[in-house]
Design a protein around this motif. Structure first.
Motif, mmCIF file in Angstrom:
data_model
loop_
_atom_site.group_PDB
_atom_site.id
_atom_site.type_symbol
_atom_site.label_atom_id
_atom_site.label_comp_id
_atom_site.label_asym_id
_atom_site.label_seq_id
_atom_site.Cartn_x
_atom_site.Cartn_y
_atom_site.Cartn_z
ATOM 1 N N UNK A 1 54.729 -33.196 -28.010
ATOM 2 C CA UNK A 1 54.286 -32.870 -26.714
ATOM 3 C C UNK A 1 52.922 -32.186 -26.672
ATOM 4 N N UNK A 2 52.445 -31.714 -27.875
ATOM 5 C CA UNK A 2 51.230 -31.170 -27.901
ATOM 6 C C UNK A 2 50.016 -31.873 -28.718
ATOM 7 N N UNK A 3 50.427 -33.065 -29.411
ATOM 8 C CA UNK A 3 49.512 -33.663 -30.174
ATOM 9 C C UNK A 3 49.427 -32.779 -31.539
ATOM 10 N N UNK A 4 48.442 -33.104 -32.291
ATOM 11 C CA UNK A 4 48.117 -32.598 -33.809
ATOM 12 C C UNK A 4 47.331 -31.539 -33.683
ATOM 13 N N UNK A 5 47.592 -30.352 -34.040
ATOM 14 C CA UNK A 5 46.702 -29.329 -34.188
ATOM 15 C C UNK A 5 45.905 -29.381 -35.683
ATOM 16 N N UNK A 6 44.556 -29.243 -35.345
ATOM 17 C CA UNK A 6 43.858 -29.369 -36.819
ATOM 18 C C UNK A 6 43.492 -28.022 -37.279
ATOM 19 N N UNK A 7 43.615 -27.876 -38.631
ATOM 20 C CA UNK A 7 43.126 -26.425 -39.299
ATOM 21 C C UNK A 7 41.756 -26.495 -39.032
ATOM 22 N N UNK B 1 44.030 -39.900 -27.208
ATOM 23 C CA UNK B 1 42.475 -40.121 -27.515
ATOM 24 C C UNK B 1 41.569 -38.910 -26.967
ATOM 25 N N UNK B 2 42.131 -37.626 -26.825
ATOM 26 C CA UNK B 2 41.489 -36.436 -26.269
ATOM 27 C C UNK B 2 41.357 -35.488 -27.425
ATOM 28 N N UNK B 3 40.221 -34.938 -27.739
ATOM 29 C CA UNK B 3 39.837 -33.839 -28.624
ATOM 30 C C UNK B 3 39.822 -32.410 -27.754
ATOM 31 N N UNK B 4 40.668 -31.645 -27.644
ATOM 32 C CA UNK B 4 40.763 -30.163 -27.004
ATOM 33 C C UNK B 4 40.337 -29.225 -27.953
ATOM 34 N N UNK B 5 39.323 -28.340 -27.578
ATOM 35 C CA UNK B 5 39.208 -26.968 -28.412
ATOM 36 C C UNK B 5 39.340 -26.050 -27.580
ATOM 37 N N UNK B 6 40.161 -25.108 -27.852
ATOM 38 C CA UNK B 6 40.241 -23.806 -26.951
ATOM 39 C C UNK B 6 40.318 -22.653 -27.769
ATOM 40 N N UNK B 7 39.688 -21.528 -27.199
ATOM 41 C CA UNK B 7 39.617 -20.282 -28.070
ATOM 42 C C UNK B 7 39.687 -18.897 -27.342
ATOM 43 N N UNK B 8 40.151 -18.103 -27.931
ATOM 44 C CA UNK B 8 40.268 -16.710 -27.004
ATOM 45 C C UNK B 8 40.065 -15.589 -28.116
ATOM 46 N N UNK B 9 39.165 -14.555 -27.740
ATOM 47 C CA UNK B 9 39.186 -13.571 -28.519
ATOM 48 C C UNK B 9 39.073 -12.318 -27.706
ATOM 49 N N UNK B 10 39.493 -11.027 -28.123
ATOM 50 C CA UNK B 10 39.210 -9.771 -27.452
ATOM 51 C C UNK B 10 38.930 -8.805 -28.370
ATOM 52 N N UNK B 11 37.885 -7.682 -27.988
ATOM 53 C CA UNK B 11 37.520 -6.614 -28.773
ATOM 54 C C UNK B 11 37.355 -5.510 -27.883
ATOM 55 N N UNK C 1 37.876 -39.572 -27.427
ATOM 56 C CA UNK C 1 37.636 -39.449 -28.710
ATOM 57 C C UNK C 1 37.361 -41.275 -28.999
ATOM 58 N N UNK C 2 36.561 -41.605 -29.692
ATOM 59 C CA UNK C 2 36.762 -43.332 -29.754
ATOM 60 C C UNK C 2 38.017 -43.688 -30.192
ATOM 61 N N UNK C 3 38.355 -44.919 -29.846
ATOM 62 C CA UNK C 3 39.559 -45.589 -30.031
ATOM 63 C C UNK C 3 39.931 -45.904 -31.498
ATOM 64 N N UNK C 4 38.818 -46.118 -32.309
ATOM 65 C CA UNK C 4 39.144 -46.361 -33.626
ATOM 66 C C UNK C 4 38.862 -45.271 -34.772
#
Length: 158
Positions: free
Chosen positions: A27-33, A74-84, A106-109
């Motif tokens: 349900x969330x796709x693949x998360x890249x390290x 076919x979508x790349x999603x980058x999310x980030x959150x930080x608190x200091x 993302x490109x289809x190929x």
């Protein structure tokens, strides 16, 4: 200064720095390290995917564990959150919250299984991946015709 949010804190207020891991969830796709590089030139010199997909974005101030890079269809999603949170020498305190979000087609190929993600010390996030080679085209000319293996009639009587 104490880092909170984006990563787990222990009882002394020190953030744990566990490595990012790849997850495959339907349900969330693949998360890249997100891999932290030792120097910025290493990212620029990585030419393995020179003919493929490359995306670079500013993620200054974020640690690898603060970012999530996900391929969803076919979508790349980058999310980030930080608190200091911290205190200045005169007794004041501050709280800093920062979020980042970027989504792109993302490109289809693109082969997402071989995509890589790295963060430079200067805060540049690179996502790269090779594209699948194009399928060979069929040879030009008429397609081979099928021949019938049915009964053959002899010469007709005259």
């Amino acid at each position: 200064m104490r880092r909170v949010g984006g990563s787990a804190s222990n009882d002394r207020g020190v953030a744990s720095r566990g490595p990012s891991t790849a997850l495959a969830e339907s349900n969330q796709g693949t998360t890249l390290p997100v891999r932290l590089l030792k120097d910025a030139p290493a990212a620029a010199q990585d030419t393995r995917h020179a003919q493929g997909f490359q995306m670079k974005m500013d993620a200054h101030g974020f640690a690898p564990e603060d970012l999530q890079v996900r391929v969803d269809g076919q979508s790349l999603v980058v999310t980030g959150q930080r608190q200091e949170e911290g205190r200045d020498p005169r007794g004041g305190s501050y709280s800093l919250k920062q979020k980042v979000y970027r989504q792109m087609q993302l490109p289809g190929d693109l082969d997402p299984a071989t995509a890589t993600c790295s963060l430079t010390p200067s805060g540049q996030l690179w996502v790269r991946g090779p594209c699948r080679p194009p399928l060979p085209e069929s040879p030009a000319g008429p397609s081979p015709s099928l021949t019938s293996q049915g009964s053959k009639k002899g010469p007709s009587p005259a």
